[in-house]
Scaffold this motif. Structure first.
Motif, PDB file in Angstrom:
ATOM      1  N   HIS A 119      19.648  17.757 -11.604  1.00 50.38           N
ATOM      2  CA  HIS A 119      20.309  16.560 -10.935  1.00 50.38           C
ATOM      3  C   HIS A 119      19.291  15.432 -10.964  1.00 50.38           C
ATOM      4  O   HIS A 119      19.784  14.397  -9.963  1.00 50.38           O
ATOM      5  CB  HIS A 119      20.536  17.137  -9.405  1.00 50.38           C
ATOM      6  N   ARG A 120      17.951  15.745 -11.026  1.00 46.37           N
ATOM      7  CA  ARG A 120      17.178  14.528 -11.385  1.00 46.37           C
ATOM      8  C   ARG A 120      17.599  13.745 -12.681  1.00 46.37           C
ATOM      9  O   ARG A 120      16.945  14.030 -13.705  1.00 46.37           O
ATOM     10  CB  ARG A 120      15.754  14.918 -11.337  1.00 46.37           C
ATOM     11  N   SER A 121      18.158  12.618 -12.307  1.00 50.30           N
ATOM     12  CA  SER A 121      18.856  12.032 -13.710  1.00 50.30           C
ATOM     13  C   SER A 121      18.282  10.585 -13.782  1.00 50.30           C
ATOM     14  O   SER A 121      17.628   9.889 -12.866  1.00 50.30           O
ATOM     15  CB  SER A 121      20.258  12.075 -13.431  1.00 50.30           C
ATOM     16  N   HIS A 122      18.484  10.078 -15.094  1.00 47.22           N
ATOM     17  CA  HIS A 122      17.943   8.898 -15.306  1.00 47.22           C
ATOM     18  C   HIS A 122      19.079   8.339 -16.069  1.00 47.22           C
ATOM     19  O   HIS A 122      19.715   8.853 -16.907  1.00 47.22           O
ATOM     20  CB  HIS A 122      16.706   8.872 -16.251  1.00 47.22           C
ATOM     21  N   LEU A 156      10.920  16.085 -18.297  1.00 41.36           N
ATOM     22  CA  LEU A 156      10.753  15.072 -17.363  1.00 41.36           C
ATOM     23  C   LEU A 156      11.786  13.877 -17.864  1.00 41.36           C
ATOM     24  O   LEU A 156      11.689  13.532 -18.897  1.00 41.36           O
ATOM     25  CB  LEU A 156       9.405  14.770 -17.115  1.00 41.36           C
ATOM     26  N   VAL A 157      12.094  13.187 -16.763  1.00 40.84           N
ATOM     27  CA  VAL A 157      12.899  11.901 -16.907  1.00 40.84           C
ATOM     28  C   VAL A 157      11.871  10.740 -16.426  1.00 40.84           C
ATOM     29  O   VAL A 157      11.009  11.150 -15.589  1.00 40.84           O
ATOM     30  CB  VAL A 157      14.246  11.752 -16.366  1.00 40.84           C
ATOM     31  N   PRO A 158      11.926   9.456 -17.059  1.00 50.33           N
ATOM     32  CA  PRO A 158      11.099   8.595 -16.404  1.00 50.33           C
ATOM     33  C   PRO A 158      11.414   8.595 -14.975  1.00 50.33           C
ATOM     34  O   PRO A 158      12.381   8.539 -14.227  1.00 50.33           O
ATOM     35  CB  PRO A 158      11.641   7.162 -16.865  1.00 50.33           C
ATOM     36  N   GLY A 159      10.172   8.207 -14.223  1.00 48.83           N
ATOM     37  CA  GLY A 159       9.912   8.442 -12.967  1.00 48.83           C
ATOM     38  C   GLY A 159       9.359   9.447 -12.395  1.00 48.83           C
ATOM     39  O   GLY A 159       8.919   9.430 -11.064  1.00 48.83           O
ATOM     40  N   GLU A 160       9.241  10.677 -13.020  1.00 44.43           N
ATOM     41  CA  GLU A 160       8.988  11.826 -12.628  1.00 44.43           C
ATOM     42  C   GLU A 160       7.223  11.906 -12.686  1.00 44.43           C
ATOM     43  O   GLU A 160       6.866  11.362 -13.603  1.00 44.43           O
ATOM     44  CB  GLU A 160       9.650  13.052 -13.021  1.00 44.43           C
ATOM     45  N   ASP A 161       6.618  12.316 -11.674  1.00 37.41           N
ATOM     46  CA  ASP A 161       5.230  12.532 -11.624  1.00 37.41           C
ATOM     47  C   ASP A 161       4.610  13.851 -12.323  1.00 37.41           C
ATOM     48  O   ASP A 161       5.344  14.912 -11.680  1.00 37.41           O
ATOM     49  CB  ASP A 161       4.661  12.234 -10.420  1.00 37.41           C
ATOM     50  N   GLU A 162       4.076  13.779 -13.179  1.00 46.09           N
ATOM     51  CA  GLU A 162       3.504  15.178 -14.148  1.00 46.09           C
ATOM     52  C   GLU A 162       2.885  15.997 -12.975  1.00 46.09           C
ATOM     53  O   GLU A 162       3.097  17.302 -13.037  1.00 46.09           O
ATOM     54  CB  GLU A 162       2.732  15.006 -15.599  1.00 46.09           C
ATOM     55  N   GLU A 163       1.948  15.623 -12.482  1.00 43.50           N
ATOM     56  CA  GLU A 163       1.213  16.179 -11.415  1.00 43.50           C
ATOM     57  C   GLU A 163       2.230  16.975 -10.474  1.00 43.50           C
ATOM     58  O   GLU A 163       1.891  18.106  -9.916  1.00 43.50           O
ATOM     59  CB  GLU A 163      -0.081  15.623 -10.814  1.00 43.50           C
ATOM     60  N   ALA A 183      16.789  15.840 -15.844  1.00 45.90           N
ATOM     61  CA  ALA A 183      15.678  16.694 -16.262  1.00 45.90           C
ATOM     62  C   ALA A 183      16.053  18.265 -16.374  1.00 45.90           C
ATOM     63  O   ALA A 183      17.253  18.526 -16.422  1.00 45.90           O
ATOM     64  CB  ALA A 183      14.514  16.605 -15.267  1.00 45.90           C
ATOM     65  N   SER A 184      15.288  19.078 -16.860  1.00 49.61           N
ATOM     66  CA  SER A 184      15.684  20.392 -17.244  1.00 49.61           C
ATOM     67  C   SER A 184      14.483  21.384 -16.929  1.00 49.61           C
ATOM     68  O   SER A 184      13.393  20.837 -17.396  1.00 49.61           O
ATOM     69  CB  SER A 184      16.321  20.572 -18.504  1.00 49.61           C
ATOM     70  N   LEU A 185      14.668  22.556 -16.814  1.00 55.73           N
ATOM     71  CA  LEU A 185      13.728  23.675 -16.717  1.00 55.73           C
ATOM     72  C   LEU A 185      14.583  24.729 -17.308  1.00 55.73           C
ATOM     73  O   LEU A 185      15.675  25.396 -16.993  1.00 55.73           O
ATOM     74  CB  LEU A 185      13.303  23.925 -15.256  1.00 55.73           C
ATOM     75  N   THR A 186      13.751  25.485 -18.547  1.00 53.17           N
ATOM     76  CA  THR A 186      14.613  26.639 -18.999  1.00 53.17           C
ATOM     77  C   THR A 186      13.304  27.449 -19.437  1.00 53.17           C
ATOM     78  O   THR A 186      12.151  27.085 -19.508  1.00 53.17           O
ATOM     79  CB  THR A 186      15.268  26.133 -20.345  1.00 53.17           C
ATOM     80  N   VAL A 187      13.667  28.520 -20.386  1.00 53.00           N
ATOM     81  CA  VAL A 187      12.618  29.363 -21.154  1.00 53.00           C
ATOM     82  C   VAL A 187      12.879  29.229 -22.443  1.00 53.00           C
ATOM     83  O   VAL A 187      14.002  29.399 -22.728  1.00 53.00           O
ATOM     84  CB  VAL A 187      12.567  30.889 -20.481  1.00 53.00           C
TER      85      VAL A 187
END
Length: 389
Positions: free
Chosen positions: A226-229, A263-270, A235-239
């Motif tokens: 739901h973190r969308s650009h 990650l989508v733009p605006g998300e912070d890597e840390e 954005a996504s998380l999978t294995v």
């Protein structure tokens, strides 16, 4: 003699140069971009470009060609010299350019030696028409984009002054002003080994990993997607990989999962790294399973975007439309590329190139001839419109 302002691309020369680049086996691994870099040096040095080669590992190299033409901004063309392994299934030799049905076939034809050859033609046209622009023109071709972007990361780490950058990737000559990023933690789920005939005496790490997988899927569905650009989507998380066990009759004491977080733009890597660590902590609190992040696998890099109203985006859209690309964007890449590293230098940037991602990394990769030629004109016009005193 042609008036430089009206000079057209030399299509035969473009095909010859693409054929020469395709013939250089810069498959990554191992890369050996030095072979392509030396070819590029020999093309651009006679045009008056100042050449700098940076061999950061044996055979792995970046090349920067610079042409200073009075005061003004610094504009950079960039793409990568490495290609993915050729693999099987080709209809012809992947390292011998073949033309058929309006297409040019070969490994790297669209990803990314087609854009590279088109950029060489664009800088050649600009070098022959110096009265129409003012500033500094760079051609920066890097190594290792296909695995971990070591070349672009190294180049950007030195903080070169760049105002505008156009990154070559296959976009069918449309404008991409944003792309996703990626993080890949290798997670080890711990168990207790035991004889498989007495599983109650141990703890099966593979079964425990299954519990973690359920929580990964839940986190993706309820939160991360739901973190969308607006340009790149969610954005996504999978294995993407799993490995556990070492014998047929032993309960595994460990099971490793490779997670893929886009990650989508605006998300912070840390912050995203902290979120993944928190997920493992939550898994322990809920189920008692023990898991740890063993390492962060190298990736191309993070997410980025250039705002639509910025000069490089507007100049790129105008150039594409002027050359017949009606639905020119801007769009967003689902994957990652080296734009993020040029953005880290302070440059505005976009991604444009001939060919389609749908045929990249596959057998019989190709670039359409018309897109290939048109891209050189698009590249030329973007640079010329932005390079002013």
């Amino acid at each position: 003699m042609l008036n430089p302002v009206s000079a057209a691309p030399d299509i035969a020369r473009m095909k010859r140069e693409l054929a020469a680049l395709v013939a250089l086996r810069t498959e990554n691994p191992p890369g050996r971009e030095i072979d392509a870099a030396l070819y590029i040096r020999d093309v651009l040095a006679p045009l008056g470009f100042e050449i700098a080669l940076d061999e950061y590992k044996p055979g792995r190299v970046n090349i920067e060609a610079k042409l200073v033409n009075g005061p003004g901004p610094v504009f950079a063309f960039n793409t990568h010299m490495d290609v993915v392994p050729a693999g099987d299934g080709w209809s012809s030799d992947p390292f011998k350019l073949r033309e058929a049905d309006g297409n040019l076939y070969g490994r790297g034809a669209c990803d990314c030696k087609g854009p590279l050859a088109a950029m060489l033609e664009a800088v050649r046209m600009l070098a022959s028409d110096r009265a129409s622009w003012s500033g500094t023109l760079l051609a920066v071709f890097v190594g290792d984009e296909e695995i971990a972007s070591e070349g672009a990361k190294l180049y950007a780490s030195r903080k070169p002054k760049i105002d505008y950058a156009v990154v070559g990737e296959p976009t069918s000559n449309t404008v991409y002003s944003a792309h996703k990023g990626s993080l890949r933690p290798l997670v080890r789920v711990l168990g207790v080994p035991a004889h498989s005939g007495s599983p109650h005496l141990g703890e099966n790490a593979i079964l425990r990993a299954g519990e973690l997988l359920a929580l990964v899927a839940q986190a993706h569905e309820t939160d991360i997607r739901h973190r969308s650009h607006p340009l790149v989507g969610g954005a996504s998380l999978t294995v993407t990989r799993i490995h556990g066990g070492h014998a047929d009759n032993v309960l595994p004491g460990a099971c490793e999962l490779l997670l893929d977080r886009r990650l989508v733009p605006g998300e912070d890597e840390e912050q995203v790294k902290a979120d993944i660590a928190a997920l493992l902590t939550r898994a322990h609190e809920l189920t008692g399973l023990r898991a740890e992040i063993v390492e962060w696998k190298p990736t191309t890099g993070g997410a980025t975007e250039t705002a639509v109203d910025r000069p490089v985006v507007q100049a790129s859209l105008a150039a594409c439309r002027a050359h017949g690309i009606t639905n020119s964007g801007p769009f967003g890449f689902q994957g990652a590329c080296d734009l993020v590293h040029f953005r880290s230098t302070g440059a505005e940037g976009v991604v444009i190139g001939p060919g389609s991602l749908s045929v990249a990394h596959k057998a019989d990769e190709f670039v359409p001839v018309d897109e290939f030629v048109t891209s050189s004109l698009i590249y030329r016009d973007i640079a010329r419109n932005l390079l002013t005193a």
